[in-house]
Each structure stands twice: as C-alpha cells, then as structure tokens.
Design a protein around this motif. Structure first.
Motif, PDB file in Angstrom:
ATOM      1  N   ASN A 121       0.829  -1.212   0.000  1.00  0.00           N
ATOM      2  CA  ASN A 121       0.000   0.000   0.000  1.00  0.00           C
ATOM      3  C   ASN A 121       0.864   1.262   0.000  1.00  0.00           C
ATOM      4  OD1 ASN A 121      -2.318  -1.560   0.084  1.00  0.00           O
ATOM      5  ND2 ASN A 121      -2.477  -1.494   2.320  1.00  0.00           N
ATOM      6  N   ALA A 143       2.655   1.557  -3.443  1.00  0.00           N
ATOM      7  CA  ALA A 143       1.696   1.889  -4.502  1.00  0.00           C
ATOM      8  C   ALA A 143       1.281   3.356  -4.404  1.00  0.00           C
ATOM      9  CB  ALA A 143       0.474   0.978  -4.411  1.00  0.00           C
ATOM     10  N   HIS A 174      -0.915   5.593  -6.733  1.00  0.00           N
ATOM     11  CA  HIS A 174      -2.111   4.751  -6.588  1.00  0.00           C
ATOM     12  C   HIS A 174      -2.553   4.745  -5.119  1.00  0.00           C
ATOM     13  CE1 HIS A 174      -1.646   3.125 -10.689  1.00  0.00           C
ATOM     14  NE2 HIS A 174      -0.352   3.136 -10.422  1.00  0.00           N
ATOM     15  N   GLN A 229      -5.366   4.776  -3.816  1.00  0.00           N
ATOM     16  CA  GLN A 229      -6.618   4.086  -3.544  1.00  0.00           C
ATOM     17  C   GLN A 229      -6.413   2.610  -3.207  1.00  0.00           C
ATOM     18  OE1 GLN A 229      -5.477   4.886  -6.460  1.00  0.00           O
ATOM     19  NE2 GLN A 229      -5.653   3.107  -7.815  1.00  0.00           N
ATOM     20  N   LEU A 230      -5.207   2.091  -3.433  1.00  0.00           N
ATOM     21  CA  LEU A 230      -4.969   0.677  -3.202  1.00  0.00           C
ATOM     22  C   LEU A 230      -5.062   0.360  -1.716  1.00  0.00           C
ATOM     23  CD1 LEU A 230      -4.194  -1.755  -5.026  1.00  0.00           C
ATOM     24  CD2 LEU A 230      -1.850  -1.426  -4.274  1.00  0.00           C
TER      25      LEU A 230
END
Length: 513
Positions: A28, A31, A36, A38-39
């Motif tokens: 997380n 990412a 990213h 939202q991961l």
C-alpha cells in the motif's frame, strides 16, 4: 481466482522474513508513492495470493517485484513471483515462463534491466539463489528455437504505440527511432564489446544494462520491418554483453537470464545463429561452474537451433565450447574428435560471406586459446594432455592482437597451469608472473578464479624458493572472497527441482574462458 497455491511466491516470501500484514502495508505504501493511493491491500488478500494462487491486478505485481528485488538484493521479476500476466494455454512452460511469446520479450527485457539498474543504484547487486539446469532450458526452448517466428521480427501489432504492457515499459522515455539512431546503437555495442575484451565486465556493466533498458522501450513501438529486425539485433547483442559482463563479475543467475533474453531477442529478429551463440554463452558459464553435463545439454540446443544459416566459423566456435565441456568430464576421445571438427570448420570458412559482428572476436588466436583451455582441462584427468595445452596456448599468445588483454591473461594462466601439470615449474613461474603483471588492470572475477585454480597447482612445488615467492605474490593480488550482498544461503524446501543452487565459492577446479 486460482485454485492452487503459488509456490514461487511462497518460496520468495519465506526468504524475506516479512509477515503477511507487513507485506500488505508495504504494498500500500509503495503503490501510493507510485500514484495509486486508492490501493488497500490487507492480510487476507496476501494470504489468497500465496495459498490459492490469486493473481492481483496491476500495479500490484509491479510493486511486489520491486519490493522483493530490494529486500532480497537480486532481480525478482513478476514471472519469478508466479504471476504470468498473459497466461498461455497449451504447452507447458518452465517456472520462468520459457519460452516467452513474442509480445512479451521486450517487456521481460525492460522489466529485468530496470530491476537490475535499481539494484546497482542502491548498491544491492548480489547473487541469486539458483540457476536453471541446462536440461530444463533445453527442453523448454527446443521446439520454440527450431521454428521460425511468424511475424515476430515485425513486432506485435499495436493500435497505440504506447499500449505495450505498462508493467514493464517506461512510457515516458520510449520513442520510435530511425536508421541513424539504430546505427549509433550498433556502434555503441562495438565500443562496449571492445572494452569488455580489454578490461573485463565490471566497470561497464551498468552502462550496458542501461542501454539495453532503453532499447527495450524502443521495441514497444511498431517500426518498419527492417528497422525492427535491426533493433532486435541490437537488443540481442547488448543482452549477450550484459550476460557476459555479469558472468565476468560472478552474478551467475543474472547472467543466465540475460543469455536467455538474448536468445529470445535474436529469434524475434530472425537471427537463429545469434540465438545459438547466446545459448553457447550460457553453456560456457555452466562449464565454469563445474557443471559440464548442463553445458552439453545447452550446446546441443545451441548447435541444432542455429540452423543452416550458421557460418563454418560460428559452428567451429560452438564445437570448441562443446569440446571444453567434454574435457571437463574426462572424455578424451570425444574432446579430440570435436576439436578436430572445430579446426576443419574454421579452415572451411573462406571469408566469402560477411562475418557477423558478434563473431569477429573468434579468430585463429581464440581458436587456439579455446583448444589450450580444453587440453589444459583434460590434463586434470590425463596429465599427458598438458603438452598439447602448452602448444596451443603459445600459438594463441603469438597471434593475439591488441585490445584482448583479458584473453592474454587467460592464455598465460592456461600455459602456466599446463607447465605445472607437466612438471616444469620454471616455465610455469615465468608465465604466471606475466599474467600477474596485468591481472590487476581488469575487473574480471573470472581471471581471479583461474588464478586461484593455478595457485592450487603450486602446492607440490612450494619448497622451491621461486615458487614460494610466486605464491606470496598471488596471495597478495587475489581479493578476499566474500559472499555477495543479497546471496541466499540456502534454497527453501519447496524450491522447484529445476532450480539448482549456485556454488557459494569456486572449487579448485573452477574453469573460465
């Protein structure tokens, strides 16, 4: 969702020391840094990846590959983690997904070089846990190498030149190229090749890997067929160099991966002899690691897969490597017969066809150098072969031109070793000292390996004053052997049977070219 455990991911996960929750948090965090946020990976998701074979969506495989690469100090690709983004039905593949479909070669190339460069930047370059056995590579690639790729030389058809797999391509740097740019790339290969022959692979390896990474991005575009073939040729040549330089500094599994990438790239460009030569490098690596049976498996594939396009000189070169492997197994008559074939093929090359750039270093000097090495290796089983090793090594030294300093060192070491075996310590001492005068000017670990091997031959003459001094000089020159950063101490119990552990130190019989 899959139904079987992902044993490759489980094996690597076990080596990291992470908990499942810790890995989820790292994914997380990494990412989010990649854009990213939202991961939201959690412990149960990690458990499903490992225990049920669930394949996560992008960018998770990319993130995992980067995390495992940094943690283990060696290149870990998405395929290494058991995630095949484009699963192919039908024919069984090896754990590394061999052979790759044409549209995957550029992506694998770019992903692997990118990981390699990351390790270089962070000072984490180290040895992997295992090499794939020669029999496994041969079985996986035999049918593939013996068929001509349909449209592979023209690259996959892409509606959008930037629609190549984003997990392995640098979309911001990949650009289409023209004939002049490719000519410059081809020239750079010659520069790197000359440097390697003279000084060894250590100092320029990172530059070669970086150049190969750039070419991988270029191959994500659909160029005109003639340009695309030349680009694949550049990729094959750079991959062989990256592999040879990696082998030269002891990064054995990394080297093997580059040789396999080179074979794929050469085949995509329609150059089967080049693919065969790339595999012959992997065979030479196997003999160096005292695995001649694996080398012979690879040489059978290299020789048969080269096809009728292979020039007599190329076939001669392949025979010398086969003979070296036979010598390492003590197969006297087979080795002599194979070397005889090599001589005949070399003499049959009339020079009426242009010699490919990657074969230009295999001249008469190199032919004699390989014969010297084969006979010197056989002399471990039959000391009478040492006299032939001396004759060929002397002839190689007479013929060597400038720019081949590493080969000259090897010739002197072969000659010195053969003299020790033939009970001529005075001549052995002379040639060993000639090797010592220049060995410090190269970055080749293989020259050190051969020097260590020769050092063991001095034991029986240790009472002689000159040899005592020689032994002290050798011990002063040799670097201390230390485990490479990131080297895995042992393979997990669930490691696939085709993964053969790399020896952690060279034996007294380690061989090198």
């Amino acid at each position: 969702m899959g139904s079987e455990a992902n044993t490759r991911l489980a094996d690597l996960f076990g080596l990291t020391g992470w908990s499942k929750g810790e890995l989820a948090r790292l994914v997380n965090r990494h990412a989010a840094a990649m854009g990213h946020p939202q991961l939201a990976t959690d412990t149960s998701r990690v458990r499903r990846w490992i225990e049920t074979g669930e394949s996560p969506r992008e960018p998770v495989p990319r993130v995992l590959a980067a995390l495992f690469t940094e943690r283990l100090g060696r290149v870990v690709t998405i395929e290494d983690l058991g995630f095949d983004r484009r699963r192919q039905g039908g024919k069984k593949k090896t754990g590394d997904g061999l052979p790759w479909p044409p549209e995957r070669t550029a992506a694998v190339l770019t992903e692997f070089t990118g990981m390699d460069l990351m390790l270089n930047r962070r000072g984490l370059v180290g040895a992997s846990a295992a090499l794939t056995a020669g029999t496994v590579l041969s079985a996986a690639m035999y049918d593939w190498l013996h068929t001509d790729p349909a449209l592979a030389a023209d690259a996959p058809v892409l509606d959008d030149p930037l629609s190549a797999d984003p997990a392995a391509q640098d979309l911001y740097e990949a650009v289409p190229v023209g004939a002049q740019e490719i000519e410059s790339l081809e020239h750079s290969v010659e520069v790197f090749r000359a440097w390697d022959a003279s000084r060894g692979g250590g100092l320029q390896r990172k530059a070669v890997v970086g150049q190969l990474n750039e070419v991988g991005g270029m191959l994500s575009y659909r160029h005109p067929a003639h340009l695309q073939r030349r680009l694949w040729g550049v990729a094959a040549n750079l991959a062989v160099l990256a592999g040879w330089m990696s082998h030269d500094v002891g990064l054995e599994p990394t080297a093997q991966k580059y040789f396999v990438i080179a074979a794929h790239a050469a085949r995509e460009g329609g150059d089967r002899p080049r693919a065969g030569e790339a595999l012959s490098r992997a065979a030479r690596q196997m003999v160096h690691l005292d695995r001649p049976a694996d080398a012979l498996d690879l040489m059978r594939l290299a020789a048969s897969g080269s096809g009728e396009q292979a020039l007599p000189r190329t076939q001669s070169m392949l025979r010398t490597i086969e003979a070296w492997a036979q010598a390492a197994m003590g197969r006297d008559q087979e080795m002599r017969r194979t070397l005889g074939e090599a001589e005949e093929l070399f003499a049959a090359d009339r020079g009426d066809l242009p010699t490919p750039s990657w074969m230009q270093n295999f001249d008469e000097a190199d032919l004699h150098g390989m014969q010297a090495l084969a006979y010197r290796t056989l002399a471990e089983h039959d000391p009478s072969a040492a006299v032939h090793a001396q004759a060929h090594a002397r002839r190689a030294l007479e013929l060597r031109g400038g720019g081949h300093e590493r080969s000259v060192i090897f010739d002197h070491l072969s000659l010195a070793s053969a003299c020790f075996i033939a009970d001529d310590p005075e001549q052995a001492d002379s040639h060993a000292r000639k090797a010592l005068t220049t060995i410090g000017q190269t970055s080749s670990h293989r020259t050190w390996d051969r020097l260590r091997q020769m050092h063991t031959l001095t034991d029986r003459y240790a009472a002689l004053a000159d040899i005592q001094e020689l032994r002290r000089e050798i011990e002063a020159v040799l670097p201390k052997q230390k485990p490479a950063k990131g080297e895995v101490k042992s393979a997990p119990a669930t490691t696939a049977p085709q993964d053969i552990a790399v020896p952690k130190s060279r034996s007294a019989r380690t061989r090198s070219v």
